[in-house]
Write a protein that holds these residues in place. Structure first.
Motif, mmCIF file in Angstrom:
data_model
loop_
_atom_site.group_PDB
_atom_site.id
_atom_site.type_symbol
_atom_site.label_atom_id
_atom_site.label_comp_id
_atom_site.label_asym_id
_atom_site.label_seq_id
_atom_site.Cartn_x
_atom_site.Cartn_y
_atom_site.Cartn_z
ATOM 1 N N GLU A 38 90.339 -8.193 39.532
ATOM 2 C CA GLU A 38 90.439 -7.464 37.883
ATOM 3 C C GLU A 38 91.309 -6.637 37.864
ATOM 4 O OE1 GLU A 38 86.220 -6.620 38.014
ATOM 5 O OE2 GLU A 38 86.341 -4.902 39.473
ATOM 6 N N SER A 39 92.016 -5.494 37.115
ATOM 7 C CA SER A 39 92.769 -4.602 36.636
ATOM 8 C C SER A 39 92.074 -3.632 37.760
ATOM 9 C CB SER A 39 92.456 -4.142 34.968
ATOM 10 O OG SER A 39 93.579 -3.502 35.032
ATOM 11 N N GLY A 40 93.542 -2.981 38.863
ATOM 12 C CA GLY A 40 92.803 -2.185 39.589
ATOM 13 C C GLY A 40 92.439 -2.118 40.904
ATOM 14 N N SER A 41 92.638 -3.474 40.919
ATOM 15 C CA SER A 41 91.997 -3.904 42.345
ATOM 16 C C SER A 41 93.145 -3.851 43.216
ATOM 17 C CB SER A 41 91.277 -5.015 42.450
ATOM 18 O OG SER A 41 92.436 -6.295 41.943
ATOM 19 N N GLY A 42 94.801 -3.406 42.812
ATOM 20 C CA GLY A 42 95.568 -3.350 43.604
ATOM 21 C C GLY A 42 96.264 -4.128 44.153
ATOM 22 N N LYS A 43 96.494 -5.074 42.691
ATOM 23 C CA LYS A 43 97.162 -6.474 43.401
ATOM 24 C C LYS A 43 98.666 -6.382 43.066
ATOM 25 C CE LYS A 43 95.590 -8.617 39.785
ATOM 26 N NZ LYS A 43 94.265 -7.423 39.052
ATOM 27 N N THR A 44 98.834 -5.339 41.982
ATOM 28 C CA THR A 44 100.375 -4.815 41.868
ATOM 29 C C THR A 44 101.196 -4.480 42.777
ATOM 30 O OG1 THR A 44 99.999 -5.827 39.421
ATOM 31 C CG2 THR A 44 102.129 -3.955 40.124
ATOM 32 N N THR A 45 100.072 -3.329 43.307
ATOM 33 C CA THR A 45 100.912 -2.367 44.534
ATOM 34 C C THR A 45 100.997 -3.367 45.900
ATOM 35 O OG1 THR A 45 99.471 -0.932 43.886
ATOM 36 C CG2 THR A 45 99.362 -0.893 46.708
ATOM 37 N N ASP A 175 103.916 -11.139 39.087
ATOM 38 C CA ASP A 175 102.953 -10.301 38.488
ATOM 39 C C ASP A 175 102.293 -10.576 36.771
ATOM 40 O OD1 ASP A 175 101.054 -8.142 38.960
ATOM 41 O OD2 ASP A 175 102.270 -6.810 39.523
ATOM 42 N N GLU A 176 101.525 -11.574 36.850
ATOM 43 C CA GLU A 176 100.857 -11.622 35.703
ATOM 44 C C GLU A 176 101.974 -12.675 34.231
ATOM 45 O OE1 GLU A 176 97.506 -11.344 34.969
ATOM 46 O OE2 GLU A 176 97.114 -9.799 35.969
ATOM 47 N N PRO A 177 103.447 -13.409 35.709
ATOM 48 C CA PRO A 177 104.346 -13.997 34.276
ATOM 49 C C PRO A 177 103.809 -14.347 33.245
ATOM 50 C CG PRO A 177 103.369 -15.868 36.542
ATOM 51 C CD PRO A 177 102.616 -14.054 36.844
HETATM 52 N N1 ATP Z 1 102.193 4.992 40.925
HETATM 53 C C1 ATP Z 1 100.857 4.798 40.979
HETATM 54 N N2 ATP Z 1 100.575 6.740 41.503
HETATM 55 C C2 ATP Z 1 99.070 6.734 41.214
HETATM 56 N N3 ATP Z 1 98.058 5.641 41.725
HETATM 57 C C3 ATP Z 1 99.041 4.350 41.282
HETATM 58 C C4 ATP Z 1 100.147 4.636 41.221
HETATM 59 N N4 ATP Z 1 99.806 3.172 40.639
HETATM 60 C C5 ATP Z 1 98.826 2.168 40.702
HETATM 61 N N5 ATP Z 1 97.969 3.615 41.133
HETATM 62 C C6 ATP Z 1 96.412 3.064 40.841
HETATM 63 O O1 ATP Z 1 95.769 2.030 42.086
HETATM 64 C C7 ATP Z 1 95.364 1.011 41.625
HETATM 65 C C8 ATP Z 1 95.651 0.305 41.896
HETATM 66 O O2 ATP Z 1 96.544 -0.549 40.650
HETATM 67 P P1 ATP Z 1 97.325 -1.883 41.200
HETATM 68 O O3 ATP Z 1 98.224 -1.468 39.534
HETATM 69 O O4 ATP Z 1 97.990 -1.914 42.137
HETATM 70 O O5 ATP Z 1 96.291 -2.689 40.657
HETATM 71 P P2 ATP Z 1 96.269 -4.048 40.272
HETATM 72 O O6 ATP Z 1 95.193 -4.520 40.256
HETATM 73 O O7 ATP Z 1 97.898 -4.899 39.881
HETATM 74 O O8 ATP Z 1 95.424 -3.485 38.555
HETATM 75 P P3 ATP Z 1 96.312 -4.075 36.655
HETATM 76 O O9 ATP Z 1 96.182 -5.495 36.697
HETATM 77 O O10 ATP Z 1 95.746 -3.178 35.573
HETATM 78 O O11 ATP Z 1 97.615 -3.438 36.989
HETATM 79 C C9 ATP Z 1 94.617 1.921 40.655
HETATM 80 O O12 ATP Z 1 93.811 2.791 40.913
HETATM 81 C C10 ATP Z 1 95.457 2.862 39.604
HETATM 82 O O13 ATP Z 1 95.076 3.972 38.756
#
Ligand code: ATP
Length: 259
Positions: A38-45, A175-177
């Motif tokens: 789900e959103s915010g789980s860290g996938k993009t990171t 990433d979510e293409p």
């Molecule tokens: N550059 C940043 N600085 C601080 N916190 C960040 C940064 N990028 C992401 N986060 C935090 O890290 C956590 C994971 O974010 P991330 O974008 O990796 O999740 P995600 O699963 O890809 O979500 P989404 O689908 O919404 O992009 C979230 O709490 C987000 O707020």
């Protein structure tokens, strides 16, 4: 040997948000791995850290290896060469990689010339048309002459994919293409990733919150929640018979679950 191996990856942002927490992943050459959560789980990171772009001020520990080379230990210049050449990136919004003021063709030829993949301008132009065709563009000549805003969302994403695969990468990170596309186009773009795997041997790391996309891609799935991988395995098993209660909730909440 794995093409991509992530071991015990932890990414902490300033302020203490631990966006990835001990993440380990494994992707074989030519394989597909869906990072689902789900959103915010860290996938993009995780995806951006593999690309060497974790974000300003992020503290990164663990290992990210591409065909045995530890990417986290590399300087920015070497990483820049790997990015684009060995790892292609497809974002949710093609505008992030396409210049709105330039025609599509020259944008592709520029990447080819920058990475010294094409010897001459003429060869680069021919390669650009071939790459657009590989990305499933029906009329490559027309699209090469167009500016991004003259194209449909699906064609823009195909052009971005042509850019991403232009240097013959071993790995594509998407990433979510398909999130911004309608259902029909979404399916076609997901199928294109399959074609790139089978015809060109390009492995796929797909980041998505969309179970239908994960199902369509197949391969392996790793389910992420609050920075951790809670479950991973073949898509067919994980999406049909999950072990972890969180994955069960995801599957149950999916409107396409019993289709
Ligand atoms: N550059 C940043 N600085 C601080 N916190 C960040 C940064 N990028 C992401 N986060 C935090 O890290 C956590 C994971 O974010 P991330 O974008 O990796 O999740 P995600 O699963 O890809 O979500 P989404 O689908 O919404 O992009 C979230 O709490 C987000 O707020």
């Amino acid at each position: 040997m794995s093409l991509l191996r992530v071991d015990d990856l932890t990414v902490t942002y300033p302020g203490g948000v631990r966006a990835a927490d001990g993440v380990s992943l494994d992707l074989a050459a030519g394989g597909a791995l869906v990072l689902l959560g789900e959103s915010g789980s860290g996938k993009t990171t995780v995806a951006r850290t593999v690309l060497g772009l974790p974000g300003r001020g992020a503290a990164v520990t663990g290992r990210v290896r591409l065909a045995g080379t530890d990417l986290l230990g590399l300087d920015e210049r070497t990483l820049g060469r790997i990015r684009g050449r060995r790892i292609g990136y497809v974002p949710q919004d093609p505008a992030a990689v396409l210049d709105p003021l330039r025609r599509i063709g020259p944008q592709i030829t520029e990447v080819l010339r920058r990475h010294r993949v094409a010897d001459s301008r003429r060869a680069a132009r021919a390669d650009a048309l071939r790459l657009l065709a590989t990305a499933g563009v029906p009329d490559p000549e027309r699209v090469a002459r167009a500016h991004p805003h003259e194209l449909s969302g699906g064609l823009r994403q195909r052009a971005a994919i042509a850019v991403a695969v232009s240097c013959g990468p071993e790995l594509l990170i998407a990433d979510e293409p398909t999130t911004a596309l309608d259902a029909l186009v979404r399916g076609r773009i997901l199928d294109l990733f399959g074609t790139l795997r089978t015809d060109c041997g390009i492995a796929l790391l797909l980041v998505t919150h969309d179970l239908a996309a994960a199902r369509r891609i197949g391969g392996e799935v790793a389910v992420m929640r609050t920075g951790r991988i809670v479950e991973r395995g073949p898509a067919t098993r994980i999406l049909a018979d999950p072990d972890h209660p969180f994955t069960t909730d995801l599957v149950t909440a999916d409107p396409g679950a019993d289709r």
